[in-house]
Design a protein around this motif. Structure first.
Motif, PDB file in Angstrom:
ATOM      1  N   TRP A 163       0.837  -1.199   0.000  1.00  0.00           N
ATOM      2  CA  TRP A 163       0.000   0.000   0.000  1.00  0.00           C
ATOM      3  C   TRP A 163       0.876   1.254   0.000  1.00  0.00           C
ATOM      4  O   TRP A 163       0.586   2.244  -0.691  1.00  0.00           O
ATOM      5  CB  TRP A 163      -0.942  -0.036   1.191  1.00  0.00           C
ATOM      6  N   GLY A 164       1.981   1.221   0.739  1.00  0.00           N
ATOM      7  CA  GLY A 164       2.917   2.346   0.701  1.00  0.00           C
ATOM      8  C   GLY A 164       3.536   2.513  -0.672  1.00  0.00           C
ATOM      9  O   GLY A 164       3.656   3.638  -1.191  1.00  0.00           O
ATOM     10  N   LEU A 165       3.933   1.397  -1.297  1.00  0.00           N
ATOM     11  CA  LEU A 165       4.500   1.446  -2.641  1.00  0.00           C
ATOM     12  C   LEU A 165       3.478   1.998  -3.634  1.00  0.00           C
ATOM     13  O   LEU A 165       3.834   2.765  -4.548  1.00  0.00           O
ATOM     14  CB  LEU A 165       4.951   0.047  -3.068  1.00  0.00           C
ATOM     15  N   THR A 166       2.213   1.628  -3.464  1.00  0.00           N
ATOM     16  CA  THR A 166       1.159   2.147  -4.335  1.00  0.00           C
ATOM     17  C   THR A 166       1.120   3.670  -4.295  1.00  0.00           C
ATOM     18  O   THR A 166       1.063   4.342  -5.338  1.00  0.00           O
ATOM     19  CB  THR A 166      -0.212   1.594  -3.909  1.00  0.00           C
ATOM     20  N   GLN A 167       1.155   4.235  -3.099  1.00  0.00           N
ATOM     21  CA  GLN A 167       1.047   5.685  -2.957  1.00  0.00           C
ATOM     22  C   GLN A 167       2.262   6.405  -3.531  1.00  0.00           C
ATOM     23  O   GLN A 167       2.128   7.444  -4.196  1.00  0.00           O
ATOM     24  CB  GLN A 167       0.854   6.039  -1.485  1.00  0.00           C
ATOM     25  N   VAL A 168       3.441   5.850  -3.292  1.00  0.00           N
ATOM     26  CA  VAL A 168       4.653   6.461  -3.849  1.00  0.00           C
ATOM     27  C   VAL A 168       4.631   6.390  -5.374  1.00  0.00           C
ATOM     28  O   VAL A 168       4.993   7.360  -6.063  1.00  0.00           O
ATOM     29  CB  VAL A 168       5.915   5.774  -3.288  1.00  0.00           C
ATOM     30  N   THR A 169       4.192   5.247  -5.916  1.00  0.00           N
ATOM     31  CA  THR A 169       4.115   5.094  -7.373  1.00  0.00           C
ATOM     32  C   THR A 169       3.134   6.093  -7.968  1.00  0.00           C
ATOM     33  O   THR A 169       3.412   6.713  -9.008  1.00  0.00           O
ATOM     34  CB  THR A 169       3.699   3.660  -7.740  1.00  0.00           C
ATOM     35  N   ALA A 170       1.973   6.253  -7.335  1.00  0.00           N
ATOM     36  CA  ALA A 170       0.986   7.221  -7.817  1.00  0.00           C
ATOM     37  C   ALA A 170       1.563   8.630  -7.809  1.00  0.00           C
ATOM     38  O   ALA A 170       1.362   9.409  -8.754  1.00  0.00           O
ATOM     39  CB  ALA A 170      -0.272   7.150  -6.960  1.00  0.00           C
ATOM     40  N   LEU A 171       2.307   8.950  -6.766  1.00  0.00           N
ATOM     41  CA  LEU A 171       2.892  10.286  -6.657  1.00  0.00           C
ATOM     42  C   LEU A 171       3.974  10.509  -7.707  1.00  0.00           C
ATOM     43  O   LEU A 171       3.990  11.529  -8.404  1.00  0.00           O
ATOM     44  CB  LEU A 171       3.469  10.468  -5.248  1.00  0.00           C
TER      45      LEU A 171
END
Length: 242
Positions: A163-171
């Motif tokens: 979930w953390g990786l998802t947010q960083v990728t989106a950013l």
């Protein structure tokens, strides 16, 4: 009218279970699919069924936690299509037990598959998608990223990390037109659960149910981003879970 015409997708852990259901749903909507897992025979059998939908299928066996395997996989996609529209990070592993009894080997195996693998695939996908100016990455998380249970240390930790990786990728993808979202499924009735199932087990949903959500996310207009979706049987304990 199909919803993913002329699109290309790479789906990990796609020889069976949820990964196959996503690949099959995408194929029915006109999407060319690349599928990967560790078992070449299972992949080839899955590819034969997928090709019945009239779509192009690339098969590549390998370990997504192995950097060289991932690089070969993406090079195969690059040579075949020259672009990648969709990546679905689905492959996963589960080993559990009390933390006091958990082996380092079991911990490392789950973290490698569930977190290192998506990182490696995301990195390669971004290297393809950013120059395109468009692309979408879909991570298959778990409600364990939000509601943990005893004995799920490595799995819950890996899904929190995803979930953390998802947010960083989106950013980081934002300025390049690359979106990223995470689907958090509840209990899914995959193959291993068919053999384990008892009448008193928790409610289950089918892999095809989650595949519909993945399709919804994949078919959004490029300027739209579904960052997170929680999908579970309506009778499964979630709020107040423990």
């Amino acid at each position: 009218m199909t919803r993913l015409p002329d699109k290309t997708a790479l789906i990990t852990g796609a020889s069976k279970g949820l990964g196959y259901a996503v690949a099959e749903r995408f194929a029915r909507e006109g999407c060319a699919v690349a599928i990967t897992s560790r078992s070449l025979p299972e992949l080839e059998a899955a590819a034969e069924r997928l090709r019945a939908h009239g779509t192009e299928v690339i098969v590549a066996a390998g370990d997504i936690a192995d950097e060289a395997d991932v690089q070969r996989l993406f090079e195969r996609v690059r040579q075949a299509w020259g672009r990648l529209d969709l990546l679905v990070n689905n492959a996963g592993a589960f080993n559990g037990g009390p933390l006091t009894e958990l082996s380092v080997e079991d911990w490392d195996r789950v973290i490698a598959t569930n977190l290192r693998g998506p990182f490696l695939c995301t990195r390669e996908a971004l290297r393809m998608m950013q120059p395109q100016g468009v692309g979408r990455i879909i991570n298959i998380g778990s409600i364990s990223a939000q509601r943990v249970r005893p004995g799920s240390g490595p799995y819950s930790t890996s899904k929190h990390g995803l979930w953390g990786l998802t947010q960083v990728t989106a950013l980081e993808g934002r300025e390049y037109g690359v979106t990223c979202g995470c689907i958090h499924p509840g209990n899914i009735l995959v193959e291993r659960r068919h053999t384990e199932r008892q009448e008193d087990q928790e409610p289950m949903i089918a892999p095809e149910d989650i595949a519909e959500v993945a399709l919804t996310m994949a078919a959004l207009p490029p300027h739209c981003e579904m960052l997170e979706a929680v999908v579970l049987p309506h009778r499964q304990a979630y709020v107040g879970r423990g």
